[in-house]
Design a protein around this motif. Sequence first.
Motif, PDB file in Angstrom:
ATOM      1  N   TYR A 205      -9.880  -1.925   3.638  1.00 22.70           N
ATOM      2  CA  TYR A 205      -8.597  -0.459   3.790  1.00 22.70           C
ATOM      3  C   TYR A 205      -8.044   0.289   4.637  1.00 22.70           C
ATOM      4  O   TYR A 205      -7.521   0.613   4.617  1.00 22.70           O
ATOM      5  CB  TYR A 205     -10.372   0.467   4.153  1.00 22.70           C
ATOM      6  CG  TYR A 205     -10.947   0.954   2.141  1.00 22.70           C
ATOM      7  CD1 TYR A 205     -10.246   2.180   1.907  1.00 22.70           C
ATOM      8  CD2 TYR A 205     -12.581   0.342   2.391  1.00 22.70           C
ATOM      9  CE1 TYR A 205     -10.995   2.129   0.814  1.00 22.70           C
ATOM     10  CE2 TYR A 205     -12.746   0.783   0.815  1.00 22.70           C
ATOM     11  CZ  TYR A 205     -11.991   1.715   0.061  1.00 22.70           C
ATOM     12  OH  TYR A 205     -13.112   2.359  -1.200  1.00 22.70           O
TER      13      TYR A 205
ATOM     14  N   VAL B 103      -9.494   9.246   2.322  1.00 22.37           N
ATOM     15  CA  VAL B 103      -9.422   7.302   2.441  1.00 22.37           C
ATOM     16  C   VAL B 103     -10.308   7.335   3.253  1.00 22.37           C
ATOM     17  O   VAL B 103     -11.580   6.478   3.292  1.00 22.37           O
ATOM     18  CB  VAL B 103      -8.210   7.531   3.029  1.00 22.37           C
ATOM     19  CG1 VAL B 103      -8.612   6.070   2.776  1.00 22.37           C
ATOM     20  CG2 VAL B 103      -7.099   7.141   1.992  1.00 22.37           C
TER      21      VAL B 103
ATOM     22  N   ALA C  21       0.742  -1.257   0.348  1.00 23.57           N
ATOM     23  CA  ALA C  21       0.154   0.065  -0.038  1.00 23.57           C
ATOM     24  C   ALA C  21       0.773   0.945   0.210  1.00 23.57           C
ATOM     25  O   ALA C  21       0.867   2.285  -0.570  1.00 23.57           O
ATOM     26  CB  ALA C  21      -0.898   0.059   1.718  1.00 23.57           C
TER      27      ALA C  21
ATOM     28  N   GLU D 276       2.484   1.751  -3.595  1.00 20.08           N
ATOM     29  CA  GLU D 276       1.026   2.198  -4.168  1.00 20.08           C
ATOM     30  C   GLU D 276       0.969   3.599  -4.163  1.00 20.08           C
ATOM     31  O   GLU D 276       0.805   4.488  -5.183  1.00 20.08           O
ATOM     32  CB  GLU D 276      -0.245   1.457  -4.482  1.00 20.08           C
ATOM     33  CG  GLU D 276      -1.136   1.471  -4.979  1.00 20.08           C
ATOM     34  CD  GLU D 276      -2.485   0.763  -4.909  1.00 20.08           C
ATOM     35  OE1 GLU D 276      -3.482   1.617  -5.658  1.00 20.08           O
ATOM     36  OE2 GLU D 276      -2.816  -0.307  -4.066  1.00 20.08           O
ATOM     37  N   ALA D 277       0.663   3.916  -3.047  1.00 18.17           N
ATOM     38  CA  ALA D 277       0.300   5.112  -2.873  1.00 18.17           C
ATOM     39  C   ALA D 277       1.942   6.136  -3.345  1.00 18.17           C
ATOM     40  O   ALA D 277       1.119   7.099  -3.553  1.00 18.17           O
ATOM     41  CB  ALA D 277       0.210   5.524  -1.305  1.00 18.17           C
TER      42      ALA D 277
ATOM     43  N   LYS E 110      -4.908   0.481   3.284  1.00 19.60           N
ATOM     44  CA  LYS E 110      -4.741   2.131   2.319  1.00 19.60           C
ATOM     45  C   LYS E 110      -4.548   3.178   4.070  1.00 19.60           C
ATOM     46  O   LYS E 110      -4.229   3.917   3.530  1.00 19.60           O
ATOM     47  CB  LYS E 110      -6.018   2.020   1.619  1.00 19.60           C
ATOM     48  CG  LYS E 110      -5.732   3.234   0.677  1.00 19.60           C
ATOM     49  CD  LYS E 110      -7.698   3.220  -0.758  1.00 19.60           C
ATOM     50  CE  LYS E 110      -6.591   3.762  -1.368  1.00 19.60           C
ATOM     51  NZ  LYS E 110      -7.786   4.551  -2.360  1.00 19.60           N
TER      52      LYS E 110
END
Length: 543
Positions: A118, A223, A32, A35-36, A121
């Motif tokens: 989530y 988010v 995560a 990806e961020a 994330k």
Amino acid sequence: MSVGFFQVPFPQNEPVKEYRPGSPERASLKAALAEATSTVRDIPMYIGGEEVRTETKNPIVAPHNHQQVLAYYHEGDAQHVERAITAALNAKEAWAAMAWEHRLSIFLKAAELLAGPYRAKINAATMLGQSKNAYQAEIDSACEMIDFLRFNVQYATEIYQDQPRSSAGIWNRTEYRPLEGFVFALTPFNFTAIAGNLPTAPAMLGNTVVWKPAIQQVYSAQVLMEVFREAGVPDGVINLIYVDGPLAGEVIFQHADFAGIHFTGSTKVFQTIWKTIGENIGRYKTYPRIVGETGGKDFVMVHESADAKAVATGLVRGAFEYQGQKCSAASRAYLPFTMWEEVKNYMLADLREIKTGSVEDFSNFVNAVIDERAFDKIAAYIDNAKNDPTIEVVAGGTHDKSQGYFVQPTILLTQDPLSVTMCEEIFGPVLTIYLYNPDSFEETLELVDQTSPYALTGSIFAKDRYAVELAARKLSNAAGNFYINDKPTGAVVGQQPFGGSRASGTNDKAGSALNLMRWVSPRVIKETFVTPTQYSYPFLANE
């Protein structure tokens, strides 16, 4: 439609994942993070059902690497505040009328989304945007936020079930209506869970909300909004705006439908808000609810019977986790001089092992403070202390903002129990220690109570139960959350409802039914089954 008195799933505190090397949660979180950091996110405001973008786009940078742009957010102005208020008011009737079990089920779904798909994330966003290590993000943006949602659903149910007695021929009942108007949620940078709880707690009870997060927390706030929308929060129930605080206040606090504020932030700002509301009190349809948790100058009091290693661990964790940027962080400690050398040696041994740096390196215990303004403020306190002949820098004392806003964990030893760093909130990794004569334990308790205007958290370390009892009694008004043989941080929803009084806030205890009660306006209904038709009473009869 079917009707019943429904029992919601009984809440349990979300287990904290450890993120050990080789664990699936560690691999998921690292993915995560990758990806961020591989994309620069575009973050709109959310007003009604719209994603609102403006001509003014501002960067969000990682505090531990201020050259790293994580996202751009769209800054709003006064007209966006007005639009958010209108959207909240337009959504109010349908949301308030929704059956409570359907309203609450939305937030139970949000908890499940955070616990599952989530989790990585929201933790990655909190780590990158607010410079929290993996564990600090896990206990905040995952576990505490999940707990707020699940436990508040339970508390809301308990509130609805609390009904008055009825006498013969009468049925009394209480409706717990939402407030008349909209609620303003003004949230801080340091806890994603607080930022999420402040708008959702009123919303659960049927209120609609205008939510303005701290700009430094926008990255993870977006988010959370994504989660709320996927969970089914209807358009207009929670409206997320990014505007200047005073500008938002200028619009909101003059609006006739302003019904309450849910706030976490500085004492000075809260006092200004309270004053502004008072000056505008004649404008409002109802008296607004004012709920706030503000600053702290949290203490650790040590009795000579305490275990020195436990004290040292409590101080290191309590003062330096999340760089001391917790309202509850240990920032002043009182030790008997007879224990100092042993406690100091244990603390220095810990600090020699502790590493400071980026959140993406999981071996770092300490990360960056939130921004340059905070860095400069904390650095000034440290530099001034270095020039004070009554203060010794025991550890740390250095700071560097060339790449990120890094302040080394700093321990100050003062000869003056009323020195600046013993009295003023610093909100950084700075712990000031005062040594007292163990024969003056009771007098030192009085000093602890009188030194600070705040009353948020505090703790006593002692094996002697008489000492514990005396401290608990003498310090009964000095802390809303009081810890015995533990650090003064880490309140858990459903176990230690959080909040303080004096200059620390209204003590409405986030994570309890006490807080939720502030967001309802009860209506009591009396129904008489056989209505009297004569005015007279028996006492009027002749002898």
